[in-house]
Design a protein around this motif. Structure first.
Motif, short mmCIF file in Angstrom:
data_model
loop_
_atom_site.label_atom_id
_atom_site.label_comp_id
_atom_site.label_asym_id
_atom_site.label_seq_id
_atom_site.Cartn_x
_atom_site.Cartn_y
_atom_site.Cartn_z
N PRO A 3 0.84 -1.22 0.00
CA PRO A 3 0.00 0.00 0.00
C PRO A 3 0.86 1.26 0.00
CG PRO A 3 -0.07 -1.07 2.15
CD PRO A 3 0.72 -1.96 1.25
N ILE A 4 0.33 2.34 -0.61
CA ILE A 4 1.08 3.60 -0.54
C ILE A 4 0.90 4.18 0.86
CG2 ILE A 4 0.97 4.02 -3.02
CD1 ILE A 4 -1.05 6.23 -2.45
N LYS A 5 1.98 4.74 1.36
CA LYS A 5 2.02 5.27 2.71
C LYS A 5 1.68 6.76 2.67
CE LYS A 5 5.37 3.82 5.08
NZ LYS A 5 6.70 3.59 5.67
N ILE A 6 0.65 7.15 3.42
CA ILE A 6 0.19 8.53 3.47
C ILE A 6 0.25 9.04 4.90
CG2 ILE A 6 -1.78 10.08 3.07
CD1 ILE A 6 -2.78 7.99 0.99
N GLU A 41 -5.36 -0.39 -0.43
CA GLU A 41 -4.34 0.13 -1.34
C GLU A 41 -3.54 1.26 -0.69
OE1 GLU A 41 -5.41 0.31 -5.75
OE2 GLU A 41 -7.36 0.55 -4.74
N ILE A 42 -4.06 1.79 0.44
CA ILE A 42 -3.38 2.89 1.12
C ILE A 42 -3.25 2.58 2.61
CG2 ILE A 42 -4.14 4.60 -0.56
CD1 ILE A 42 -6.20 5.59 1.51
N GLU A 43 -2.26 3.22 3.22
CA GLU A 43 -2.04 3.16 4.66
C GLU A 43 -1.94 4.60 5.13
OE1 GLU A 43 2.05 2.34 6.77
OE2 GLU A 43 1.19 0.47 6.00
N VAL A 44 -2.82 5.02 6.02
CA VAL A 44 -2.89 6.43 6.43
C VAL A 44 -2.57 6.58 7.91
CG1 VAL A 44 -4.32 8.51 6.51
CG2 VAL A 44 -4.69 6.84 4.69
N THR A 45 -1.69 7.53 8.22
CA THR A 45 -1.35 7.87 9.60
C THR A 45 -1.59 9.37 9.78
OG1 THR A 45 0.37 6.17 9.57
CG2 THR A 45 0.41 7.73 11.39
N LEU A 46 -2.25 9.73 10.88
CA LEU A 46 -2.56 11.14 11.15
C LEU A 46 -1.62 11.70 12.22
CD1 LEU A 46 -6.47 11.04 11.35
CD2 LEU A 46 -5.01 11.25 9.35
N PHE A 47 -1.34 13.01 12.08
CA PHE A 47 -0.44 13.70 13.01
C PHE A 47 -1.01 15.05 13.40
CE2 PHE A 47 2.09 10.84 10.51
CZ PHE A 47 2.93 10.24 11.44
N LYS A 48 -0.82 15.39 14.67
CA LYS A 48 -1.17 16.71 15.18
C LYS A 48 0.05 17.38 15.81
CE LYS A 48 -4.47 19.21 18.07
NZ LYS A 48 -4.99 20.08 17.05
N TYR A 49 0.92 16.57 16.39
CA TYR A 49 2.05 17.08 17.14
C TYR A 49 3.33 17.03 16.29
CZ TYR A 49 -1.48 16.22 20.59
OH TYR A 49 -2.67 16.20 21.27
N PRO A 50 4.01 18.16 16.14
CA PRO A 50 5.19 18.23 15.28
C PRO A 50 6.28 17.20 15.60
CG PRO A 50 4.50 20.44 15.87
CD PRO A 50 3.67 19.49 16.69
N LEU A 51 6.56 16.98 16.89
CA LEU A 51 7.63 16.03 17.23
C LEU A 51 7.27 14.60 16.84
CD1 LEU A 51 8.91 17.47 20.63
CD2 LEU A 51 9.94 17.68 18.35
N SER A 60 10.65 6.59 8.65
CA SER A 60 10.09 6.07 7.41
C SER A 60 9.42 7.19 6.61
CB SER A 60 9.06 4.98 7.74
OG SER A 60 8.48 4.48 6.57
N SER A 61 9.87 7.37 5.39
CA SER A 61 9.30 8.41 4.53
C SER A 61 7.97 7.95 3.93
CB SER A 61 10.25 8.75 3.38
OG SER A 61 11.40 9.38 3.88
N PRO A 62 7.01 8.86 3.85
CA PRO A 62 5.74 8.51 3.20
C PRO A 62 5.83 8.69 1.69
CG PRO A 62 5.61 10.75 3.99
CD PRO A 62 6.97 10.23 4.40
N ASP A 63 4.90 8.10 0.99
CA ASP A 63 4.74 8.39 -0.44
C ASP A 63 4.09 9.75 -0.61
OD1 ASP A 63 5.66 5.77 -1.56
OD2 ASP A 63 3.99 5.05 -0.33
#
Length: 190
Positions: A3-6, A41-51, A60-63
Motif C-alpha cells: 500500500p502507498i504510505k500517506i 491500497e493505502i495506509e494512512v497515519t494522522l499527526f497533530k504534534y510536530p515532534l 520512514s518516509s511517506p509516499d
C-alpha cells in the motif's frame, strides 16, 4: 502490492501549552474518505504534534505527505514539507486549507514561493485528495503525477515549469458519503 504510505498532518504549535486544542477533524475526514475509496491500497497515519511527525519521518518516509494550510500553521506545514523532501525527494507534498488564494495569479505565486510544496487542493479537500491518491496509484513516478491537471488541485509542472490548474470540483452534495472519522476509528488516537 504494497500500500502507498500517506501521512496527513494538521500540525499545532506546542510550547507551554498546545496552540490548537481541537481534534484534527479536517484530516480525519480526508483520511476516512480516502480509505473508503481505496481500502487496503493505502495506509494512512494522522499527526497533530510536530515532534511525532518528525520522529516518524526520520524512521520512514511517506509516499504522500498531506498538510493542512491555515494561517496559524502554514509555516509549520511548510517546514515539515521541507524536512520530508530533504529525507526523500520523491515524497509528494500536498497542502489543503483556507490559507490559499482564490485567483490563479496569486495561486501561482503561492506555489512558486514554496518549492517544497508539490500541489495544493482547492476548496473541499476530500475529493481532490482522492484524485491525487488515484493519480499516485496509477503513475510510475512523481513527474508523471504532476504531468496533467488533477481535478480540484493546482501545481507547478516539474517538466514545463508552468502553473497547472485542474477543473474545480463541485461541493460534496451528500455529506454522508464521507464516513465519520469518529465512527471509523480514524481519530481514536486523539
Amino acid at each position: 502490492m504494497k500500500p502507498i504510505k500517506i501521512y496527513l498532518a494538521d500540525l499545532s504549535h506546542v510550547g507551554p501549552g498546545l496552540a490548537n486544542e481541537t481534534f484534527p477533524l479536517n484530516i480525519g475526514l480526508v483520511a476516512s474518505y480516502a480509505l473508503k475509496k481505496f481500502g487496503r491500497e493505502i495506509e494512512v497515519t494522522l499527526f497533530k504534534y510536530p515532534l511525532d511527525l518528525l520522529e516518524t519521518l526520520r524512521q520512514s518516509s511517506p509516499d504522500i505527505l498531506g498538510c493542512s494550510n491555515y494561517v496559524w500553521n502554514s509555516s509549520l506545514s511548510s517546514y515539515f514539507a521541507k524536512i520530508a523532501k530533504s529525507l526523500n525527494p520523491k515524497t509528494l507534498t500536498v497542502f489543503g486549507g483556507t490559507n490559499y488564494p482564490f485567483d490563479p495569479a496569486n495561486q501561482e505565486l503561492f506555489l512558486r514561493a514554496r518549492p517544497e510544496l508539490n500541489l495544493h487542493t482547492f476548496y473541499e479537500g476530500e475529493q481532490a485528495f482522492v484524485n491525487v491518491v488515484d493519480r499516485v496509484l496509477s503513475s510510475s513516478n512523481l513527474e508523471k503525477v504532476l504531468e496533467d491537471p488533477i481535478p480540484g488541485c493546482q501545481f507547478i509542472s516539474p517538466s514545463s515549469d508552468s502553473f497547472v490548474s485542474g477543473p474545480n470540483l463541485g461541493r460534496i452534495p451528500e455529506l454522508n458519503s464521507i464516513p465519520s472519522p469518529y465512527v471509523t476509528g480514524v481519530l481514536d488516537k486523539f
